[in-house]
Design an enzyme around this catalytic site. Sequence first.
Site, mmCIF file in Angstrom:
data_model
loop_
_atom_site.group_PDB
_atom_site.id
_atom_site.type_symbol
_atom_site.label_atom_id
_atom_site.label_comp_id
_atom_site.label_asym_id
_atom_site.label_seq_id
_atom_site.Cartn_x
_atom_site.Cartn_y
_atom_site.Cartn_z
ATOM 1 N N LYS A 38 0.827 -1.216 0.000
ATOM 2 C CA LYS A 38 0.000 0.000 0.000
ATOM 3 C C LYS A 38 0.864 1.271 0.000
ATOM 4 C CE LYS A 38 -2.203 -1.895 3.504
ATOM 5 N NZ LYS A 38 -1.848 -3.296 3.315
ATOM 6 N N ILE A 39 1.872 1.309 0.873
ATOM 7 C CA ILE A 39 2.695 2.526 0.971
ATOM 8 C C ILE A 39 3.639 2.620 -0.232
ATOM 9 C CG2 ILE A 39 4.442 3.734 2.357
ATOM 10 C CD1 ILE A 39 3.129 2.340 4.852
ATOM 11 N N CYS A 96 8.986 -2.485 2.921
ATOM 12 C CA CYS A 96 8.609 -3.874 3.212
ATOM 13 C C CYS A 96 8.498 -4.012 4.737
ATOM 14 C CB CYS A 96 9.657 -4.837 2.660
ATOM 15 S SG CYS A 96 11.313 -4.493 3.269
ATOM 16 N N PRO A 97 7.777 -5.030 5.217
ATOM 17 C CA PRO A 97 7.691 -5.190 6.672
ATOM 18 C C PRO A 97 8.982 -5.760 7.244
ATOM 19 C CG PRO A 97 6.413 -6.881 5.536
ATOM 20 C CD PRO A 97 6.998 -6.019 4.473
ATOM 21 N N THR A 119 11.368 4.404 6.166
ATOM 22 C CA THR A 119 10.206 4.778 6.981
ATOM 23 C C THR A 119 9.460 3.510 7.388
ATOM 24 O OG1 THR A 119 8.812 5.013 5.031
ATOM 25 C CG2 THR A 119 9.856 7.022 5.841
ATOM 26 N N SER A 120 10.137 2.349 7.236
ATOM 27 C CA SER A 120 9.431 1.090 7.467
ATOM 28 C C SER A 120 9.655 0.577 8.896
ATOM 29 C CB SER A 120 9.860 0.077 6.421
ATOM 30 O OG SER A 120 8.930 -0.952 6.389
ATOM 31 N N ARG A 121 10.744 -0.108 9.124
ATOM 32 C CA ARG A 121 11.116 -0.525 10.476
ATOM 33 C C ARG A 121 12.639 -0.508 10.577
ATOM 34 N NH1 ARG A 121 6.733 0.573 11.637
ATOM 35 N NH2 ARG A 121 5.086 -0.672 12.613
ATOM 36 N N HIS A 146 9.751 8.396 14.180
ATOM 37 C CA HIS A 146 8.599 7.547 13.827
ATOM 38 C C HIS A 146 7.308 8.369 13.745
ATOM 39 C CE1 HIS A 146 7.440 3.065 13.814
ATOM 40 N NE2 HIS A 146 6.528 3.758 13.162
HETATM 41 P P1 NAI Z 1 1.790 -3.827 2.875
HETATM 42 O O1 NAI Z 1 1.563 -5.125 3.576
HETATM 43 O O2 NAI Z 1 0.678 -3.221 2.105
HETATM 44 O O3 NAI Z 1 3.066 -3.952 1.895
HETATM 45 C C1 NAI Z 1 4.246 -4.559 2.257
HETATM 46 C C2 NAI Z 1 4.871 -5.092 0.977
HETATM 47 O O4 NAI Z 1 6.171 -5.591 1.309
HETATM 48 C C3 NAI Z 1 4.080 -6.247 0.340
HETATM 49 O O5 NAI Z 1 3.829 -5.968 -1.019
HETATM 50 C C4 NAI Z 1 5.008 -7.444 0.503
HETATM 51 O O6 NAI Z 1 4.897 -8.374 -0.561
HETATM 52 C C5 NAI Z 1 6.360 -6.763 0.513
HETATM 53 N N1 NAI Z 1 7.443 -7.582 1.043
HETATM 54 C C6 NAI Z 1 7.389 -8.568 1.957
HETATM 55 N N2 NAI Z 1 8.608 -9.106 2.121
HETATM 56 C C7 NAI Z 1 9.435 -8.456 1.287
HETATM 57 C C8 NAI Z 1 10.820 -8.566 0.987
HETATM 58 N N3 NAI Z 1 11.585 -9.490 1.580
HETATM 59 N N4 NAI Z 1 11.354 -7.716 0.075
HETATM 60 C C9 NAI Z 1 10.575 -6.806 -0.552
HETATM 61 N N5 NAI Z 1 9.260 -6.666 -0.316
HETATM 62 C C10 NAI Z 1 8.699 -7.480 0.589
HETATM 63 O O7 NAI Z 1 2.306 -2.831 4.004
HETATM 64 P P2 NAI Z 1 2.277 -1.246 3.994
HETATM 65 O O8 NAI Z 1 1.005 -0.761 4.573
HETATM 66 O O9 NAI Z 1 2.700 -0.742 2.668
HETATM 67 O O10 NAI Z 1 3.411 -0.921 5.093
HETATM 68 C C11 NAI Z 1 4.769 -1.261 4.868
HETATM 69 C C12 NAI Z 1 5.537 -1.075 6.156
HETATM 70 O O11 NAI Z 1 5.565 0.304 6.523
HETATM 71 C C13 NAI Z 1 4.879 -1.756 7.386
HETATM 72 O O12 NAI Z 1 5.254 -3.119 7.468
HETATM 73 C C14 NAI Z 1 5.436 -0.953 8.532
HETATM 74 O O13 NAI Z 1 6.610 -1.569 8.979
HETATM 75 C C15 NAI Z 1 5.789 0.395 7.911
HETATM 76 N N6 NAI Z 1 4.975 1.488 8.455
HETATM 77 C C16 NAI Z 1 5.616 2.574 8.980
HETATM 78 C C17 NAI Z 1 4.900 3.622 9.526
HETATM 79 C C18 NAI Z 1 5.563 4.841 10.066
HETATM 80 O O14 NAI Z 1 4.911 5.619 10.785
HETATM 81 N N7 NAI Z 1 6.823 5.092 9.773
HETATM 82 C C19 NAI Z 1 3.440 3.561 9.599
HETATM 83 C C20 NAI Z 1 2.852 2.413 8.927
HETATM 84 C C21 NAI Z 1 3.619 1.404 8.405
#
Ligand code: NAI
Length: 334
Positions: free
Chosen positions: A153-154, A204-205, A231-233, A294
Site C-alpha cells: 500500500k505505501i 517492506c515489513p 520509513t518502514s522498520r 517515527h
Molecule cells: P503492505 O503489507 O501493504 O506492503 C508490504 C509489501 O512488502 C508487500 O507488497 C510485501 O509483498 C512486501 N514484502 C514482503 N517481504 C518483502 C521482501 N523481503 N522484500 C521486498 N518486499 C517485501 O504494508 P504497507 O502498509 O505498505 O506498510 C509497509 C511497512 O511500513 C509496514 O510493514 C510498517 O513496517 C511500515 N509502516 C511505517 C509507519 C511509520 O509511521 N513510519 C506507519 C505504517 C507502516
Amino acid sequence: MKIAVYSSRSYEKPFLEQANAGRHELVHLRTELSEQTADLARGCPAVSIFVGDDASAPVLRALFASGTRLLVLRSAGFNHVDVAEADRLGISVLRVPAYSPYAIAEHAVGLMLTLNRKFHRAFNRVREQNFALGGLMGFDMHGKTAGVIGTGKIGEVVCRIMGGFGCRVLAFDPNINPACTAMGVEYIALNDLYARSDIITLHCPLSPRTKHLINAAALASMKNGVMIINTSRGGIIDTRALIAALKSGHVGSVGLDVYEEEGDLFFRDLSGVVIQDDVFARLLTFPNVLITSHQGFFTREACTAIARTTIDNATDVEQGKINDANRVTMKLVA
Ligand code: NAI
C-alpha cells in the site's frame, strides 16, 4: 469492554475517545507495555498497544494471567508482538492493516526532498541571516532512478509520487503489484535495484527475512552517493554497517523515520538526558543524515483511521464477528 490503552499520548487520546463514543471503557496509560507494567492491565479483557510497546512472550504470558484475551494494535506493523505465543495462549491479535498509506509515503518523499535540497540546513542559516549557498547544492529528482523495496500500500503510493517527479522507478517485491506495473514500474532483482538506484526507499515489513536486509554487502553493491530512506522498520537496516558506509562516503545521505533500537528513545522528550545509545548518537553527528522519530503515520487522517479501526476491532470481537482481514496470524509472519 474494558481496554487498557498503553502508550496513550495526549495527541492521540481525543481521536480514540471520539471513535469510541462511549462504546468501551478506555483506561489510558501513559506508560509503555513491558513486563514491569503488564499488571496495570489486570481486569482488562483487552489491551491496546502502539509500536514502542513490548508484546514479547513473557509480557503476553503476564497479560494472559491478568485476564487479557485480546490485543488491539494501533499500528499496521506487528513485529513487536510474539504472534506464535499469542496464538498458543489464545490471545486474539488485531491490527490496523491500512489507514493512510499517503501519510507515510509523503513523509518518505519529504525526507528525500529535505536531504536533497537541504531545507533543514537552509532554514537554520537564513534565521542566522546567513544567505550563502555553499554546501546546499542538490540534484534534480527528474531523470534519477528510484528503487522501491516493498510495493504494497505505501510502496505503491511512493512509486506514484516518484513517477510524478519524472524518476525511473525500479522495484523489488516477491509479490508484484499490478497497479505498479500499470504505472510503468519495473520489477527487477534486488541486486540490480541496489546497483542501479540513486535513491532507495524501504517499504517492506520487518520479518526474519528482511531483518538487516540492508547490511554491509547490500550497501557495498549500491551506487556511490546513494540516498537511503527508511520509513518502514529500523531492523531492516544494520545500523552499524550503515554508519561504516556513511563514514567512508559511499552512502551519500540517509533519511530515517525508524531506528533498530528506537524503543528506548522515540515518542518521549529526552532533551535533558544523556543518550546512552552510542550507535544512535553517532548517527546524529552526520550532516547528511536526517532522523525523524517515527512520525510517518502522524497525520490527522491517519490518526482518525487508526482510532476508528482499533475501536471497531474491539467491538467486533465483543460481538463475536472478528474481521479476518485485520487479524494477525502466523500466516502473516511466515
Ligand atoms: P503492505 O503489507 O501493504 O506492503 C508490504 C509489501 O512488502 C508487500 O507488497 C510485501 O509483498 C512486501 N514484502 C514482503 N517481504 C518483502 C521482501 N523481503 N522484500 C521486498 N518486499 C517485501 O504494508 P504497507 O502498509 O505498505 O506498510 C509497509 C511497512 O511500513 C509496514 O510493514 C510498517 O513496517 C511500515 N509502516 C511505517 C509507519 C511509520 O509511521 N513510519 C506507519 C505504517 C507502516
